[in-house]
Design an enzyme around this catalytic site. Structure first.
Site, short mmCIF file in Angstrom:
data_model
loop_
_atom_site.label_atom_id
_atom_site.label_comp_id
_atom_site.label_asym_id
_atom_site.label_seq_id
_atom_site.Cartn_x
_atom_site.Cartn_y
_atom_site.Cartn_z
N GLU A 89 -3.58 0.42 -8.97
CA GLU A 89 -2.53 1.42 -9.12
C GLU A 89 -1.28 0.65 -9.54
OE1 GLU A 89 -2.11 3.27 -5.24
OE2 GLU A 89 -2.13 5.26 -6.09
N ASN A 104 -3.15 6.01 -1.12
CA ASN A 104 -3.01 6.06 0.33
C ASN A 104 -2.43 7.38 0.83
OD1 ASN A 104 -4.09 3.71 1.67
ND2 ASN A 104 -2.78 2.61 0.24
N HIS A 154 -1.06 -2.51 -7.09
CA HIS A 154 -1.81 -2.20 -5.87
C HIS A 154 -3.31 -2.30 -6.11
CE1 HIS A 154 -2.95 0.95 -2.62
NE2 HIS A 154 -2.97 -0.26 -2.12
N SER A 170 0.82 -1.21 0.00
CA SER A 170 0.00 0.00 0.00
C SER A 170 0.85 1.25 0.00
CB SER A 170 -0.85 0.05 1.27
OG SER A 170 -1.64 -1.08 1.39
#
Ligand code: NAD
Length: 283
Positions: free
Chosen positions: A152, A190, A140, A119
């Site tokens: 991602e 994130n 991701h 992450s």
């Protein structure tokens, strides 16, 4: 490059979801974790998720069984010896991931790609423990993997264009939408999300509103499908804390400082849905 066989390392909530979408896309899939008890729990999660798809008429019972038939359990990384791609989804700790990547680098064939579902951790640093940094990449997925469309795709400093293209195409085969992102702490998702979650925890810590109050304000006020505290419970509070630590260290900016209440919950073992207790109770 043709990908036929994929190993997913880590059979927790993300790993089981990734194995499911890989098998749904028709790939031979190996689901690996420390022992078969954990892998079997992951397989149970996949069975439940596929059963819901059958209920909703998205797949047939026969398709469900075919998908399950494509997933093989594993408790040894050596089973990656004939895999074209490994997607790692173990705990968000650099030392654990680095050890796994160094080991996999010795096991998988030279053409194989090593991807991480981290992450927030630097792809370049994970790649550096291998002798194939150009074949290491961030992939991701979002939680819950079978339902969320985004992947991602993060290029480390040395990731090759060829590897990027393979992973972009593979994401589409898995019915996902890949978006390219640079290798910075927390990437985009994130870096933005965890600041909001942390701020919501600070609001709770300071008694600004109740758990339900904070989540209702964000749901009804911002049209978010779920409140930040419920989302933190879904992600896992240990993972939220680990990501915030990476952001705090990586940018050196106090805006990422994890709220003490989050640290306390993690110390208590209140990790959210996966342990039955977080900001909400799930028992
Ligand atoms: P989880 O706690 O549900 O699962 C982690 C799994 O890793 C466990 O089953 C554990 O047994 C296994 N594991 C630990 N050490 C291992 C080892 N040495 N070898 C093999 N398996 C090992 O965690 P999760 O939520 O699935 O997160 C996994 C990764 O995905 C983390 O890097 C996290 O940051 C990332 N991620 C999480 C989310 C989320 O919403 N939870 C979203 C996107 C990405």
């Amino acid at each position: 490059m043709d990908i036929k066989k994929i190993m997913v390392v880590g059979a927790g909530q993300m790993g089981s979801g990734i194995a499911q979408v890989a098998a749904q896309a028709g790939f031979e899939t190996v689901l690996h974790d420390l022992n078969f008890d954990i892998v079997n729990k992951g397989l149970e999660t996949i069975k439940k998720s596929l059963a819901k798809f059958v209920e909703k008429g998205k797949i047939t019972e026969a398709e469900k069984n075919e998908i399950l038939g494509r997933i093989k359990p594993s408790d040894s990384l050596k089973n990656a010896a004939d895999c074209d791609l490994v997607i790692e989804a173990v705990v968000e700790k650099m030392e654990v991931k680095a050890k796994i990547f160094a080991e996999l680098d010795q096991i998988v064939p030279p053409h194989a790609i090593l991807a991480t579902n981290t992450s927030s951790l630097p792809i370049t640093e994970i790649a550096a423990v291998t002798k194939r940094p150009e074949r290491v990449i961030g992939m991701h997925f979002m939680n819950p993997v079978p339902l969320m469309k985004l992947v991602e795709v993060i290029r480390g400093l040395q990731t090759s264009d060829e590897v990027y293209k393979v992973i972009e195409e593979l994401s589409r085969k898995m019915d996902k939408v890949p978006v390219e992102c640079k290798d910075v702490p927390g990437f985009v998702s994130n870096r933005v999300l965890q600041v909001m979650i942390n701020e919501a925890i600070w609001c709770l810590y300071e008694g600004v509103a109740s758990v339900e109050g904070i989540d209702t304000i964000m749901k009804l006020g911002m049209n978010h499908p779920m409140g930040p505290l419920a989302l933190a419970d879904l992600i896992g509070l240990d993972t939220v804390l680990a990501i915030l630590e990476v952001l705090y260290q990586g940018y050196g900016d106090p805006k990422y400082r994890p709220c003490p209440l989050l640290r306390q919950y993690v110390k208590a073992g209140w990790l959210g849905r996966k342990t039955g207790r977080g900001f909400y109770s799930y028992v």
